[in-house]
Design a protein around this motif. Structure first.
Motif, short mmCIF file in Angstrom:
data_model
loop_
_atom_site.label_atom_id
_atom_site.label_comp_id
_atom_site.label_asym_id
_atom_site.label_seq_id
_atom_site.Cartn_x
_atom_site.Cartn_y
_atom_site.Cartn_z
N UNK A 36 -50.98 25.14 11.92
CA UNK A 36 -51.31 24.91 10.51
C UNK A 36 -50.27 25.56 9.61
N UNK A 94 -60.39 31.53 1.35
CA UNK A 94 -59.45 30.47 1.03
C UNK A 94 -60.02 29.15 1.52
N UNK A 139 -58.01 26.25 1.90
CA UNK A 139 -56.99 25.26 2.22
C UNK A 139 -56.82 25.01 3.71
N UNK A 140 -57.28 25.92 4.55
CA UNK A 140 -57.05 25.73 5.98
C UNK A 140 -58.25 25.06 6.62
N UNK A 172 -60.10 26.32 8.73
CA UNK A 172 -61.18 27.28 8.75
C UNK A 172 -61.91 27.31 7.42
#
Lengths: 521, 604
Positions: free
Chosen positions: A196, A506, A508-509, A511
């Motif tokens: 990623x 966050x 964006x990932x 996860x």
């Protein structure tokens, strides 16, 4: 994790203690020695033993080296016991001779080719051996030879692989006069976080092949269906970090060939690269397959070296665009280099060569066979205890055991509770939430490393049994409380001070988006 | 690290078989393991080089074989070419070995080690003048290369976010650096698709980034400026404050805010400790435009290779989009690195050094290095054959001219006669010093004779600030008198005496000048300087005494020690050379100007 650190502001700095204790101490008249200046007694009689270690600002004055050594050593005793850490693939044992060699090479700078030519030569030998182990084409006199390099670990190796694929695709597109601004990369949703990172940092769109509740690897057909003109490559994992299963590289390759596509495949064999060739030599996953252009492997996992070495090999120089390779002219010799890091220690590369020739194929096979046996034994024992085994047995995957609890509406605890309970016994057995679209499947994972012998395996099994026993006697509320207590007082990350509000949660990932937890590697 | 090619071993093995006296395995050596050397590898079998052997070998045998082979590597301490530290104390080494197997990425398992990393970042941020009210943030890296990539990437992402927020395109980022930049800076541009604006250097700019050129190259697509604290060529500090001012002016004219990343790979552990500092100019977080600074722990941080650091002045300069959050057993981790699993022992040694040495300890080390570097510079110039391109042994320039005119420094001294003694030189330095004594500290007040000049009374504050690097070349007179003597040959002959002193051209546009460079490290003490000067003088004398014909033989020997190439390698090399040449011809490029193609000359 080499993680981000917040530098505390003045008002956040307290003297080492979270709770001020001094106020509570009674003022007793003490007759204490006050030879504050020089260190003549033992380390613990010096003034340094009575003061906190500097944490935020450099001290003005020096500290005797014995004291500094002892203070740091004592503090490091708070680190976990590597032997009980069943979460990590990273090597924790090496022979004494290897340690000696590595110590002697500490001051050597690996990049300094001209000064340490022998070390550079040793790297080349390792690349050659590993390339051949992966069946790099060496017979064909016409094709240009395979190339490879060492790295700090698989992360760097993967970034180099992605960069090479991206640049090669871009060059091709530009040569064809087509736009080259929307590259994408196809990978399984079970990838390690560095994939990623690579796509994010090098601005490549990520296309995921999602896992399902009963399939934890990529589906070859779905993968190949995702290929379009902007695909720079496909990532196949030889041994996913969740269940250790080998992804079917051959099927992906065959499908690509069948459809006449020349999409390159990069095999992330971080863990499997030193297992499969010894345990299942007939499994075709490497350069025997036409579309596999590059492979990475971690030397510090089943390569049996201490952390700090990885390898990446390309099928031929053609797959490594020239503009990515920098030459350093040094004392008249041009030195080609493709790396993200520059100066680094040479010890690990020397350690790798030591292991390769010390053990030979025979030695590696003996170790990997033992690990496979231990893993099979552990899997069977856990199945007998009523767990559902999610990993493959008998060399069809990495020597690890991934398992989960049986569905049972009356059960009061989950996998995370069991992981926490085992923590009290000293074992680190991590629990994860599986890759997205597997309906929040939870699992536990035990990595079988070289130093995890049958005897210790038995110890673990009996501890799992007794922990389950304890948990079964509790109701839901108590389990929750117990888990919180353990998390706060036994688990280090619960106490971590470096968690950062700005970067928290966050989105964006993978996860952040799906709640998948990254397994440690 | 060098990219390597699979070598076809058939030929070599075939060759070995011819000279083999006995069939392998026919003796009883395999069973009889009296000493490590008592194995078939001792005389009959070659050590496996290209293929993993079928069977293993006892550990002590492999240890002995590898140790003996590694004797062919150079001696780290005599390597004057590198900034990389080669000595750590015994106790530090003990810590290192005890923690060899620890993985810095395993936060949950090694919390104590991780907290050391946090403390090091904290200590560095304070050392570099982090401002009140800002939340500095930083991380450990493998070295400055990774740190530079991270710093650059953050600048690029901030710029992209800003452009997109303004509704403008974000496709053509560029970054500014001097031609003296280390390869990592250019790599960043190449790998992360940023246009590298590599500005030529000149004698006037001290062979560093030229502020005047920076001004001309700024535009709305400039993501930032890389400023190097301590050029690897000559050890000069680039004028951070001056560039800062230019960027301020640019912003007031155009409204475009351009940040600075300071690559203090070597200088980050030198400038803060020396009495000289950076000569009264600011370079660190005291300047608001300096958003991030990186340093190599394994240079003047005095750790062995494998550790670097980067600190951002405030978390707002680290785009959220780049950070990955990792959950593990309920704990949370934030990660912004290019490497993942990696050794942590270097971080422990860094912390050991910081608290063991303290500010005073580090100061003593770098002051010693600088004092030795001055001694070497003066001795070299005293011969009359050499002149220094580095300036640390010269008194600082008066504050009037902000950019110091580099040429006046050494051209004036070329007049010295060949045989002047070192005393002569000391007196000279002495007199110059007294002229420009304005800014020196009280420590360097009483000097009567040239002898006391060397008696530790002076500090770096009496001289031009810079890294302990001595870059020198033949004087113009020497070149006129002995036109056949090539500087490269000095490097070659010194190598025969085990010294590694590289000779290379300065960055463009000064690349017609070649320099020899010596980096003074902690472990290079007074005594070794003495030996080095003696050897340099005798090597130069040898060269002066020999004529062109004799010396031409030496030129063929270039390249130092290399193993003979196999036939296969020779073929490949030839092919490659031809291919290269063809390519070069196609593009119509001139040879030699290869910096743009990624040929870098300095090693750090």
């Amino acid at each position: 994790m080499v993680h981000l650190t917040i530098i505390p502001k003045e008002d956040e700095i307290r003297d080492g203690l979270d709770i001020p204790l001094t106020g509570a101490l009674k003022a007793v008249h003490l007759q204490l020695a006050n030879d504050e200046d020089r260190f003549t007694t033992s380390v613990y009689g010096s003034k340094f033993a009575a003061a906190d270690l500097p944490r935020h600002e450099m001290p003005d004055e020096e500290m005797p080296k014995e004291v500094a050594y002892r203070m740091i050593k004592d503090e490091l005793s708070l680190d976990g016991n590597p032997l009980l850490n069943l979460a990590s693939f990273v090597t924790t044992y090496m022979e004494e001779e290897a340690e000696k060699l590595m110590t002697e090479s500490l001051p050597k700078n690996f990049i300094d080719y001209e000064e340490y030519p022998q070390t550079a030569d040793i790297q080349n030998r390792c690349v050659s051996m590993i390339g051949r182990l992966f069946n790099a084409p060496v017979k064909d006199a016409e094709a240009s030879s395979a190339v490879g390099t060492s790295s700090v670990g698989s992360s760097e190796a993967i970034m180099l692989g992605v960069l090479a694929m991206k640049k090669r695709w871009k060059n091709k597109r530009i040569a064809e006069g087509k736009p080259a601004d929307k590259p994408n990369l196809i990978m399984s949703s079970a990838v390690q976080v560095c994939w990623e990172k690579a796509t994010r940092y090098f601005e490549v769109e990520e296309k995921f092949v999602y896992c399902t509740p009963d399939r934890y690897v990529i589906d070859p057909k779905e993968t190949v269906d995702l290929v379009d003109e902007n695909t720079i490559g496909i990532c196949c994992i030889l041994g996913t970090t969740y269940t250790g299963e080998y992804e079917d590289v051959k099927a992906v390759n065959d499908l690509l060939v069948e459809r006449g596509l020349d999409t390159p495949i990069h095999v992330d064999a971080a863990s499997g690269g030193f297992v499969a060739p010894f345990v299942v030599p007939d499994l075709e996953w490497d350069f025997r397959l036409k579309n596999v252009v590059s492979i990475n492997v971690s030397g510090h996992k089943y390569g049996l070296v201490y952390p700090g070495v990885g390898w990446v090999v390309w099928r031929s120089a053609e797959y490594l665009p020239q503009e990515l390779v920098f030459n350093i002219n040094y004392l008249g010799a041009d030195q080609a280099s493709f790396t993200l890091n520059f100066s680094k220690g040479a010890s690990q590369v020397i350690g790798q060569y030591y292991q390769l020739i010390r053990l030979g194929k025979h030695g590696y096979r003996a170790i990997m066979s033992n690990l496979t046996r231990t893993a099979d034994y552990l899997a069977e024992s856990l199945a007998a205890l009523g767990f559902i085994i999610m990993s493959q047995k008998s060399g069809q995957g990495l020597p690890l055991v991934a398992f989960r609890l049986k569905e049972d509406p009356d059960r009061t605890y989950d996998e995370f509770a069991l992981a926490h309970q085992l923590r009290v016994r000293g074992w680190i057995v991590p629990a994860y939430t599986m890759a997205p679209k597997t309906e929040g499947l939870k699992m536990l994972r035990i990595v079988v490393r070289e130093d995890f012998s049958r005897n210790r395996c038995d110890g673990l099994i009996s501890d799992i049994r007794s922990c389950q026993g304890i948990l079964e006697q509790m109701d839901k509320e108590t389990v929750k409380k117990q888990q919180e207590f353990i998390h706060k007082h036994h688990v280090v990350s619960g106490k971590a001070s470096h968690n950062h509000p700005k970067y928290h949660k966050e989105k964006h990932s993978l996860q952040g988006k799906t709640g998948k937890t990254h397994s440690i590697c | 690290m060098s990219l390597s090619r699979h070598v076809d071993p058939e030929e070599i093995i075939h060759h070995l078989k011819d000279i083999k006296l006995q069939e392998k395995g026919s003796g009883s050596q395999r069973q009889n393991h009296l000493t490590p050397y008592n194995s078939s590898y001792a005389s009959q079998e070659d050590i496996p080089k290209y293929k993993i052997p079928e069977n293993g070998t006892p550990g002590d045998t492999v240890y002995a074989m590898l140790r003996d082979e590694l004797d062919l590597d150079g001696r780290p301490n005599l390597n004057m070419a590198s900034f990389v530290n080669t000595y750590i104390e015994k106790d530090a080494q003990k810590l290192f070995v005890e923690n060899l197997g620890k993985n810095l990425s395993d936060n949950d398992e090694y919390p104590a080690m991780i907290s050391f990393s946090d403390r090091c970042v904290s200590i560095l941020a304070h050392l570099w003048g982090v401002q009140k009210g800002e939340k500095a943030i930083g991380t450990a890296t493998v070295g400055s290369s990774e740190a530079v990539h991270l710093g650059g990437l953050a600048m690029k992402r901030r710029w992209q976010e800003k452009r997109r927020a303004e509704g403008k395109d974000a496709y053509k980022p560029n970054i500014i650096m001097g031609a003296n930049a280390q390869v990592a800076l250019e790599k960043f541009a190449r790998y992360f698709d940023v246009e590298a604006r590599i500005l030529p250097v000149s004698a006037q700019s001290n062979y560093c980034l030229d502020p005047a050129l920076v001004k001309e190259n700024l535009d709305e697509n400039t993501i930032g400026v890389f400023v190097i604290l301590g050029s690897t060529y000559t050890g000069h500090y680039e004028p951070v404050e001056e560039i800062h001012k230019i960027l301020d002016d640019f912003e007031s004219q155009t409204g475009i805010d351009i940040p600075i990343h300071v690559d203090a790979a070597s200088g980050g552990f030198v400038a803060p400790f020396t009495y000289a500092k950076t000569g009264g100019h600011k370079w660190n977080f005291e300047l608001p435009r300096v958003k991030s600074i990186n340093v190599s722990g394994h240079k003047y941080g005095l750790v062995t290779p494998g550790v670097g650091w980067i600190v951002w002045r405030d978390e707002s300069f680290l785009p959220k989009h780049l950070i990955f959050e990792l959950h593990y057993l309920g704990g949370t981790e934030y990660s912004y690195t290019l490497n993942f699993s990696r050794p942590g022992a270097q971080v422990i040694v860094q912390y050991y050094n910081l608290i063991h040495l303290g500010f005073q300890g580090y100061r003593a080390v770098v002051e010693n290095c600088l004092s030795n570097a001055r001694l070497l510079s003066k001795a070299l110039e005293a011969t009359g054959w050499y002149t220094c391109v580095s300036d640390i042994h010269r008194p600082p320039q008066k504050q009037a001219g902000s950019v110091k005119s580099g040429s006046s420094g050494y051209d004036g001294e070329n007049d010295q006669s060949c045989c002047s003694e070192s005393q002569n030189d000391d007196q000279k330095a002495e007199s110059e010093e007294s002229k420009t004594h304005a800014s020196s500290s009280s420590l360097s007040s009483s000097k009567d004779t040239p002898e006391t000049d060397r008696n530790r009374e002076e500090t770096s504050a009496d001289y031009t600030p810079g890294l302990p690097v001595v870059s020198f070349r033949f004087t113009d007179e020497f070149q006129q008198e002995y036109p056949h003597v090539k500087q490269e040959t000095v490097s070659l002959l010194m190598r025969a005496r085990q010294w590694i002193i590289p000779n290379y051209a300065l960055p463009p546009n000064e690349d017609q000048t070649e320099i020899l460079r010596v980096v003074i490290r902690e472990s290079f003490s007074f005594d070794l300087i003495d030996r080095l000067v003696t050897d340099l003088v005798s090597v130069t004398e040898t060269l002066m005494e020999n004529d062109e014909v004799d010396l031409s033989l030496l030129q063929q020997h270039q390249g130092g020690r290399r193993r003979p190439l196999t036939k296969d390698e020779k073929r490949i090399e030839k092919e490659e050379r031809e291919r290269e040449e063809r390519k070069g011809e196609e593009r119509g490029e001139e040879k030699g100007k290869r910096m743009g193609e990624g040929i870098h000359r300095s090693v750090c």
